[in-house]
Design a protein around this motif. Structure first.
Motif, PDB file in Angstrom:
ATOM      1  N   UNK A  25      -8.499   1.710  -2.278  1.00  0.00           N
ATOM      2  CA  UNK A  25      -7.692   2.912  -2.106  1.00  0.00           C
ATOM      3  C   UNK A  25      -6.516   2.795  -3.060  1.00  0.00           C
ATOM      4  N   UNK A  26      -6.313   3.835  -3.864  1.00  0.00           N
ATOM      5  CA  UNK A  26      -5.190   3.897  -4.783  1.00  0.00           C
ATOM      6  C   UNK A  26      -4.247   5.004  -4.355  1.00  0.00           C
ATOM      7  N   UNK A  27      -2.948   4.725  -4.388  1.00  0.00           N
ATOM      8  CA  UNK A  27      -1.952   5.680  -3.904  1.00  0.00           C
ATOM      9  C   UNK A  27      -0.863   5.876  -4.955  1.00  0.00           C
ATOM     10  N   UNK A  28      -0.506   7.137  -5.189  1.00  0.00           N
ATOM     11  CA  UNK A  28       0.666   7.478  -5.986  1.00  0.00           C
ATOM     12  C   UNK A  28       1.639   8.139  -5.024  1.00  0.00           C
ATOM     13  N   UNK A  29       2.598   7.363  -4.546  1.00  0.00           N
ATOM     14  CA  UNK A  29       3.552   7.804  -3.528  1.00  0.00           C
ATOM     15  C   UNK A  29       4.779   8.382  -4.219  1.00  0.00           C
ATOM     16  N   UNK A  30       4.964   9.696  -4.067  1.00  0.00           N
ATOM     17  CA  UNK A  30       6.088  10.373  -4.712  1.00  0.00           C
ATOM     18  C   UNK A  30       6.882  11.158  -3.675  1.00  0.00           C
ATOM     19  N   UNK A  31       8.037  11.639  -4.065  1.00  0.00           N
ATOM     20  CA  UNK A  31       8.934  12.315  -3.126  1.00  0.00           C
ATOM     21  C   UNK A  31       8.308  13.592  -2.539  1.00  0.00           C
ATOM     22  N   UNK A  57       6.884  15.041   2.393  1.00  0.00           N
ATOM     23  CA  UNK A  57       7.997  15.335   3.295  1.00  0.00           C
ATOM     24  C   UNK A  57       7.552  15.821   4.676  1.00  0.00           C
ATOM     25  N   UNK A  58       6.274  16.137   4.842  1.00  0.00           N
ATOM     26  CA  UNK A  58       5.770  16.573   6.149  1.00  0.00           C
ATOM     27  C   UNK A  58       5.404  15.396   7.050  1.00  0.00           C
ATOM     28  N   UNK A  59       5.549  14.183   6.551  1.00  0.00           N
ATOM     29  CA  UNK A  59       5.215  12.973   7.307  1.00  0.00           C
ATOM     30  C   UNK A  59       6.471  12.121   7.461  1.00  0.00           C
ATOM     31  N   UNK A  60       6.551  11.397   8.567  1.00  0.00           N
ATOM     32  CA  UNK A  60       7.725  10.546   8.789  1.00  0.00           C
ATOM     33  C   UNK A  60       7.568   9.162   8.170  1.00  0.00           C
ATOM     34  N   UNK A  61       6.327   8.777   7.865  1.00  0.00           N
ATOM     35  CA  UNK A  61       6.082   7.451   7.281  1.00  0.00           C
ATOM     36  C   UNK A  61       4.822   7.492   6.424  1.00  0.00           C
ATOM     37  N   UNK A  62       4.794   6.631   5.405  1.00  0.00           N
ATOM     38  CA  UNK A  62       3.606   6.534   4.548  1.00  0.00           C
ATOM     39  C   UNK A  62       2.375   6.156   5.353  1.00  0.00           C
ATOM     40  N   UNK A  63       2.543   5.326   6.360  1.00  0.00           N
ATOM     41  CA  UNK A  63       1.386   4.888   7.159  1.00  0.00           C
ATOM     42  C   UNK A  63       0.677   6.070   7.819  1.00  0.00           C
ATOM     43  N   UNK A  64       1.405   7.129   8.148  1.00  0.00           N
ATOM     44  CA  UNK A  64       0.779   8.326   8.727  1.00  0.00           C
ATOM     45  C   UNK A  64      -0.147   9.005   7.717  1.00  0.00           C
ATOM     46  N   UNK A  65       0.294   9.086   6.480  1.00  0.00           N
ATOM     47  CA  UNK A  65      -0.517   9.704   5.424  1.00  0.00           C
ATOM     48  C   UNK A  65      -1.773   8.873   5.192  1.00  0.00           C
ATOM     49  N   UNK A  80      -9.340  -3.314  -0.962  1.00  0.00           N
ATOM     50  CA  UNK A  80      -8.117  -3.395  -1.767  1.00  0.00           C
ATOM     51  C   UNK A  80      -7.293  -2.128  -1.607  1.00  0.00           C
ATOM     52  N   UNK A  81      -5.980  -2.269  -1.753  1.00  0.00           N
ATOM     53  CA  UNK A  81      -5.050  -1.148  -1.702  1.00  0.00           C
ATOM     54  C   UNK A  81      -4.035  -1.324  -2.819  1.00  0.00           C
ATOM     55  N   UNK A  82      -3.880  -0.307  -3.638  1.00  0.00           N
ATOM     56  CA  UNK A  82      -2.880  -0.328  -4.704  1.00  0.00           C
ATOM     57  C   UNK A  82      -1.951   0.856  -4.533  1.00  0.00           C
ATOM     58  N   UNK A  83      -0.640   0.630  -4.610  1.00  0.00           N
ATOM     59  CA  UNK A  83       0.338   1.685  -4.397  1.00  0.00           C
ATOM     60  C   UNK A  83       1.315   1.720  -5.573  1.00  0.00           C
ATOM     61  N   UNK A  84       1.525   2.918  -6.111  1.00  0.00           N
ATOM     62  CA  UNK A  84       2.571   3.079  -7.121  1.00  0.00           C
ATOM     63  C   UNK A  84       3.692   3.916  -6.509  1.00  0.00           C
ATOM     64  N   UNK A  85       4.917   3.505  -6.779  1.00  0.00           N
ATOM     65  CA  UNK A  85       6.096   4.206  -6.281  1.00  0.00           C
ATOM     66  C   UNK A  85       7.052   4.431  -7.442  1.00  0.00           C
ATOM     67  N   UNK A  86       7.816   5.533  -7.421  1.00  0.00           N
ATOM     68  CA  UNK A  86       8.748   5.773  -8.515  1.00  0.00           C
ATOM     69  C   UNK A  86       9.935   4.827  -8.458  1.00  0.00           C
ATOM     70  N   UNK A  87      10.518   4.598  -9.595  1.00  0.00           N
ATOM     71  CA  UNK A  87      11.713   3.754  -9.661  1.00  0.00           C
ATOM     72  C   UNK A  87      11.545   2.627 -10.650  1.00  0.00           C
TER      73      UNK A  87
END
Length: 89
Positions: A25-31, A57-65, A80-87
């Motif tokens: 699972x690949x994730x692009x976590x953005x605002x 913004x409709x979720x309180x935590x990434x784990x919910x998504x 496997x899980x890969x997550x990208x976050x801004x910053x």
């Protein structure tokens, strides 16, 4: 199937047959929008099975998504899980 991705899949011992059929699972976590995709590796490449966008913004935590995506796609035994976050890195 994307066997020659722009950025090659890195799995230790990528040519090792034990890396065939690895679920990722690949994730692009953005605002505003979080994109989650499910991939399966094969022959040193990767195939996209599904991809979805979620309004972050409709979720309180990434784990919910992530939980919703896994339930919607009825995924089991993801390896496997890969997550990208801004910053800055």
């Amino acid at each position: 199937m994307n066997l020659n991705p722009k950025f090659p899949l890195f799995l230790p011992g990528v040519k090792n047959s034990s890396n065939d059929n690895v679920s990722i699972i690949g994730v692009n976590l953005r605002e505003d929008v979080t994109t989650i995709a499910y991939y399966v590796s094969s022959n040193g490449g990767i195939e996209t099975k599904t991809q979805k966008n979620y309004p972050t913004k409709e979720y309180t935590a990434f784990s919910e998504i992530l939980t919703q995506f896994i339930q919607e796609e009825q995924l089991e035994n993801v390896k496997r899980l890969g997550i990208s976050v801004p910053g800055p890195v």
